[in-house]
Design a protein around this motif. Sequence first.
Motif, PDB file in Angstrom:
ATOM      1  N   ASN A  43      11.492 -28.716  16.303  1.00 11.80           N
ATOM      2  CA  ASN A  43      11.251 -27.955  15.082  1.00 11.80           C
ATOM      3  C   ASN A  43      11.143 -28.894  13.883  1.00 11.80           C
ATOM      4  N   GLU A  44      10.409 -28.483  12.849  1.00 10.58           N
ATOM      5  CA  GLU A  44      10.151 -29.342  11.703  1.00 10.58           C
ATOM      6  C   GLU A  44      11.419 -29.732  10.941  1.00 10.58           C
ATOM      7  N   PHE A  45      12.492 -28.958  11.052  1.00  8.26           N
ATOM      8  CA  PHE A  45      13.723 -29.262  10.334  1.00  8.26           C
ATOM      9  C   PHE A  45      14.863 -29.689  11.268  1.00  8.26           C
ATOM     10  N   ILE A  46      14.551 -29.914  12.537  1.00 15.29           N
ATOM     11  CA  ILE A  46      15.610 -30.188  13.509  1.00 15.29           C
ATOM     12  C   ILE A  46      16.266 -31.545  13.288  1.00 15.29           C
ATOM     13  N   GLY A  47      15.625 -32.450  12.562  1.00 13.66           N
ATOM     14  CA  GLY A  47      16.223 -33.752  12.303  1.00 13.66           C
ATOM     15  C   GLY A  47      17.510 -33.673  11.498  1.00 13.66           C
ATOM     16  N   GLN A 102      20.378 -21.793  11.810  1.00 14.19           N
ATOM     17  CA  GLN A 102      20.126 -21.339  10.445  1.00 14.19           C
ATOM     18  C   GLN A 102      18.921 -22.002   9.787  1.00 14.19           C
ATOM     19  N   LEU A 103      18.403 -23.088  10.373  1.00 10.98           N
ATOM     20  CA  LEU A 103      17.252 -23.767   9.769  1.00 10.98           C
ATOM     21  C   LEU A 103      15.979 -23.654  10.590  1.00 10.98           C
ATOM     22  N   THR A 104      16.103 -23.288  11.841  1.00 11.21           N
ATOM     23  CA  THR A 104      14.930 -23.240  12.708  1.00 11.21           C
ATOM     24  C   THR A 104      14.688 -21.819  13.188  1.00 11.21           C
ATOM     25  N   ASN A 105      13.471 -21.578  13.646  1.00  6.76           N
ATOM     26  CA  ASN A 105      13.103 -20.242  14.111  1.00  6.76           C
ATOM     27  C   ASN A 105      13.590 -19.966  15.525  1.00  6.76           C
ATOM     28  N   LYS A 106      13.736 -21.036  16.322  1.00  6.26           N
ATOM     29  CA  LYS A 106      14.060 -20.850  17.737  1.00  6.26           C
ATOM     30  C   LYS A 106      14.947 -21.991  18.196  1.00  6.26           C
ATOM     31  N   ARG A 107      16.228 -21.715  18.340  1.00  5.39           N
ATOM     32  CA  ARG A 107      17.143 -22.759  18.809  1.00  5.39           C
ATOM     33  C   ARG A 107      16.985 -22.945  20.314  1.00  5.39           C
TER      34      ARG A 107
END
Length: 324
Positions: A198-202, A170-175
């Motif tokens: 990804n920039e939000f994966i943290g 739900q936060l990244t473009n490509k899991r």
Amino acid sequence: MVKVTIDGIEIEVEEGTTILNAARQVGGDIVPPAMCYYSKLEGSGGKCRTCLVEVAAGSERDPRPMPKLMVSCSTQVQHGMVVKNLTSDRVKEARAGVTEFLLANHPLDCPVCDQAGECHLQDLGFENGKEGTRFEEEKRTFAPRDIGDKIKLHMNRCILCYRCVYTANQLTNKRVHGVLNRGDHAEISTYIEKALDNEFIGNVIDVCPVGALTDKTFRFKSRVWFLKPMNAHRDCPTCQGIATVWMFGNEIQRVTGRKDAYGEIETHNGKTAWLCNTCRFESKDVAQWTIEGPRVINRHSVISQGHYVLKNPLEDKSTVKNLK
């Protein structure tokens, strides 16, 4: 609006509210624990079974009790429903069994785990666990793995709550990670030759209720109860830049999202304040942040104990020692 009674406390909530969220509106000890449900993640819940409750009366129209214990995170309230949580011996027995099941393969590495002191599984075990264990088989084991340049995976500690999978969806473009295999072979892992970048994966670190996903930039640096959590913000073009910075002296040891009493990232200006990787991993200079003041951590924790003075210390000399 419908009326529901939980452990003898009547509350009026909107139609469609789940039992768990109705209990959260009351607050206090009657709120069932939840290891997999996360209100900010669509589709979460129904995995861990720690939030089971007894429905003693289904509704005003049909007051018959539900024969089985119900999952409170996905069961909607009905007008006149009567729910037992702390007042039910069936719930206590079932929750102790679920806790024992979650701990069956969990290692006893709390002394070296970065999650110690803010671990929901520790809270669950303390409140609902049994003194002994019936488990005699060998625990399943996995070697720690780097699944990103700043994220370490300890699969031994994972309880397969799926929170990190929903976060990536739900936060990244490509899991590029998920649950592989089935049954007792199921594990969180990345696809072949992939890494979490990804920039939000943290944010998968923040949503993990145990120490399965840890921050490599903070790994083994300090215990959280030695640090002072501070509310802080910064101008960030990628995210809202709203965080909790954990300080030792005048140094920032780690950065996390601001969490509420249930361990979930808070909402600001109508949006969940997810952190970008730049704020979380690369902004450890105090000059990069505007420090707002102390963040009191009150979820079963001593993290905030004795750290702060909430009034002017010059007015009471006896409080000056707490500033050290």
